[in-house]
Write a protein that holds these residues in place. Structure first.
Motif, PDB file in Angstrom:
ATOM      1  N   CYS A   1      -6.805   5.831   3.732  1.00  0.00           N
ATOM      2  CA  CYS A   1      -6.238   4.581   3.207  1.00  0.00           C
ATOM      3  C   CYS A   1      -7.385   3.582   3.070  1.00  0.00           C
ATOM      4  CB  CYS A   1      -5.177   4.059   4.167  1.00  0.00           C
ATOM      5  SG  CYS A   1      -4.204   2.709   3.524  1.00  0.00           S
ATOM      6  N   ALA A   2      -7.841   3.356   1.844  1.00  0.00           N
ATOM      7  CA  ALA A   2      -9.123   2.694   1.632  1.00  0.00           C
ATOM      8  C   ALA A   2      -9.054   1.210   1.303  1.00  0.00           C
ATOM      9  CB  ALA A   2      -9.898   3.420   0.525  1.00  0.00           C
ATOM     10  N   VAL A   3      -8.012   0.766   0.611  1.00  0.00           N
ATOM     11  CA  VAL A   3      -8.001  -0.610   0.089  1.00  0.00           C
ATOM     12  C   VAL A   3      -6.642  -1.267   0.320  1.00  0.00           C
ATOM     13  CG1 VAL A   3      -8.343  -2.092  -1.923  1.00  0.00           C
ATOM     14  CG2 VAL A   3      -9.630   0.040  -1.726  1.00  0.00           C
ATOM     15  N   TYR A   4      -6.651  -2.465   0.871  1.00  0.00           N
ATOM     16  CA  TYR A   4      -5.440  -3.283   1.003  1.00  0.00           C
ATOM     17  C   TYR A   4      -5.411  -4.254  -0.163  1.00  0.00           C
ATOM     18  CZ  TYR A   4      -1.931  -6.360   3.182  1.00  0.00           C
ATOM     19  OH  TYR A   4      -0.800  -7.097   3.459  1.00  0.00           O
ATOM     20  N   ASN A   5      -4.425  -4.115  -1.031  1.00  0.00           N
ATOM     21  CA  ASN A   5      -4.398  -4.940  -2.247  1.00  0.00           C
ATOM     22  C   ASN A   5      -3.255  -5.947  -2.255  1.00  0.00           C
ATOM     23  OD1 ASN A   5      -2.270  -3.239  -2.677  1.00  0.00           O
ATOM     24  ND2 ASN A   5      -2.912  -2.526  -4.697  1.00  0.00           N
ATOM     25  N   ARG A   6      -2.881  -6.400  -1.060  1.00  0.00           N
ATOM     26  CA  ARG A   6      -1.822  -7.401  -0.954  1.00  0.00           C
ATOM     27  C   ARG A   6      -2.352  -8.748  -0.465  1.00  0.00           C
ATOM     28  NH1 ARG A   6       2.962  -3.692   1.834  1.00  0.00           N
ATOM     29  NH2 ARG A   6       3.230  -2.259   0.081  1.00  0.00           N
ATOM     30  N   GLU A   7      -3.635  -8.957  -0.617  1.00  0.00           N
ATOM     31  CA  GLU A   7      -4.202 -10.255  -0.260  1.00  0.00           C
ATOM     32  C   GLU A   7      -3.585 -11.329  -1.152  1.00  0.00           C
ATOM     33  OE1 GLU A   7      -7.206 -11.495   1.783  1.00  0.00           O
ATOM     34  OE2 GLU A   7      -6.255  -9.917   2.945  1.00  0.00           O
TER      35      GLU A   7
ATOM     36  N   MET B   1       0.679  -0.902   7.689  1.00  0.00           N
ATOM     37  CA  MET B   1       1.654  -0.510   8.709  1.00  0.00           C
ATOM     38  C   MET B   1       2.338  -1.744   9.306  1.00  0.00           C
ATOM     39  SD  MET B   1      -0.451   2.633  10.506  1.00  0.00           S
ATOM     40  CE  MET B   1       0.885   3.371  11.447  1.00  0.00           C
ATOM     41  N   ARG B   2       1.588  -2.819   9.469  1.00  0.00           N
ATOM     42  CA  ARG B   2       2.175  -4.084   9.949  1.00  0.00           C
ATOM     43  C   ARG B   2       3.175  -4.626   8.923  1.00  0.00           C
ATOM     44  NH1 ARG B   2       2.256  -6.380  15.018  1.00  0.00           N
ATOM     45  NH2 ARG B   2       0.762  -5.198  16.237  1.00  0.00           N
ATOM     46  N   ASP B   3       2.853  -4.482   7.647  1.00  0.00           N
ATOM     47  CA  ASP B   3       3.775  -4.915   6.590  1.00  0.00           C
ATOM     48  C   ASP B   3       5.101  -4.165   6.671  1.00  0.00           C
ATOM     49  OD1 ASP B   3       1.872  -6.679   5.640  1.00  0.00           O
ATOM     50  OD2 ASP B   3       1.271  -5.439   3.936  1.00  0.00           O
ATOM     51  N   LEU B   4       5.048  -2.924   7.190  1.00  0.00           N
ATOM     52  CA  LEU B   4       6.255  -2.105   7.329  1.00  0.00           C
ATOM     53  C   LEU B   4       7.001  -2.393   8.634  1.00  0.00           C
ATOM     54  CD1 LEU B   4       4.835   1.322   6.066  1.00  0.00           C
ATOM     55  CD2 LEU B   4       6.496  -0.135   4.883  1.00  0.00           C
ATOM     56  N   GLY B   5       6.473  -3.330   9.420  1.00  0.00           N
ATOM     57  CA  GLY B   5       7.145  -3.714  10.660  1.00  0.00           C
ATOM     58  C   GLY B   5       6.767  -2.886  11.867  1.00  0.00           C
TER      59      GLY B   5
END
Length: 327
Positions: A184-190, A26-30
């Motif tokens: 929403c289980a995994v953030y894959n933008r590390e 959600m932060r990535d979306l601003g």
């Protein structure tokens, strides 16, 4: 989306780091989103375990000082902390929560916009089979406020449409609030970094073993296939199915350059080791240490096949981690 940009959004609770994951997307979306942690979050479900960039996200992580409902003293004290609860939620226009969130919002006289449960049938609604008098009283106090909060919640997000999951929502007459959404289980933008500079020696040893192995079957599910928790009707992980299937494959196949990678934790760990010995596949099983998710995500770049839980209607976080890596 534009109408959300002017809102302050709170994500309360962080089981499995699900809300830390959602916060980052959600932060990535601003969007202006904060993660609100309970005072007694499980140690392996804190944000530090899920990112190599913790300092980047620290400004958006807040400690509420409120109990997640598991500690009886901290939970009962919430009855006398309504003003603190109100003050915690006051800055936010939208609140999404898991765990004890519905009860907290009810106590703080605040409507919960969305409940995203992590437990089968919702948290704090299922009575355990064996309880002493005090535990029974504590259960019904929590359940009372949880139901009050859920009934005032805007929506309940769950993709599990099985009867065992929906039965409690049916009983408290909130089935109409169900929205079929997955956690929403995994953030894959590390970012891609040289993790060798940070990763533990024990995890590096697993990486080395994986690189030597032509085909690997990796399962980081906790060993939970004989034990049954009081509020469940059956084992939840069923690791024995995987172990027996792997042994059968080894018996039938001429391919010997394959190993099963398992993690050293869970109440039935010793039972799994005994089963592996009985099946005669010790030499083709590699035991890994307990790892944080950020370490697991590095490991998965070197895995051939992944295996999640076999005891439920849908996969848990392990399955989504495999999928996010294209395994």
């Amino acid at each position: 989306m534009e109408e959300l940009r002017n809102k302050r959004i709170a994500l309360l609770g962080n089981m499995n780091n699900n809300h830390f994951t959602l916060m980052r997307y959600m932060r990535d979306l601003g969007l202006n989103v904060d993660l609100l942690l309970f005072i007694n979050e499980a140690s392996h479900f804190i944000p530090e375990c899920d990112t190599w960039e913790f300092n980047k996200w620290t400004p958006y992580i807040k400690q509420t000082g409120l109990s997640n409902g598991y500690n009886w003293m901290g939970t009962l004290m919430l009855l006398f902390k309504r003003k603190k609860i109100q003050k915690t939620f006051e800055p936010y226009n939208i609140i999404l929560a898991n765990g004890f969130g519905p009860a907290l919002c009810y106590l703080g006289r605040r409507k919960l916009d969305g409940f995203i449960p992590y437990g089968l049938g919702g948290e704090f609604l299922i009575k355990e089979k064996k309880m002493n008098l005090f535990q029974v009283a504590f259960f019904y106090i929590r359940r009372y406020f949880q139901i009050k909060g859920i009934r005032k919640t805007g929506f309940i997000a769950t993709i599990d449409s099985s009867e065992s999951n929906l039965v409690n929502y049916t009983k408290i007459n909130v089935l109409n609030k169900i929205v079929p959404l997955a956690v929403c289980a995994v953030y894959n933008r590390e970012p891609i970094i040289n993790t060798n500079l940070f990763i533990r020696k024990e995890v590096l040893q697993v990486l080395q073993e994986l690189k030597k192995t032509k085909y690997s079957l990796f399962s980081h599910v906790s060993h939970f296939w004989k034990s049954i928790r009081p509020f469940e009707i059956a084992p939840i992980k069923c690791n024995d199915i995987l172990i027996k299937a792997f042994a059968e494959y080894c018996k039938r196949s001429t391919q010997k350059s394959i190993k099963l990678f398992l993690v050293n934790y869970g109440p039935d760990l010793n039972a799994s080791k005994e089963l592996i010995a009985q099946l005669g596949i010790d030499s083709q099983v590699h035991w890994c240490p307990m790892m944080e998710r950020k370490e697991i995500m590095v490991i998965l770049d070197h895995v051939t096949l992944g295996a999640g839980e076999f005891g439920g209607y849908i996969w848990g976080g392990t399955g989504w981690e495999f999928l996010s890596k294209g395994i």
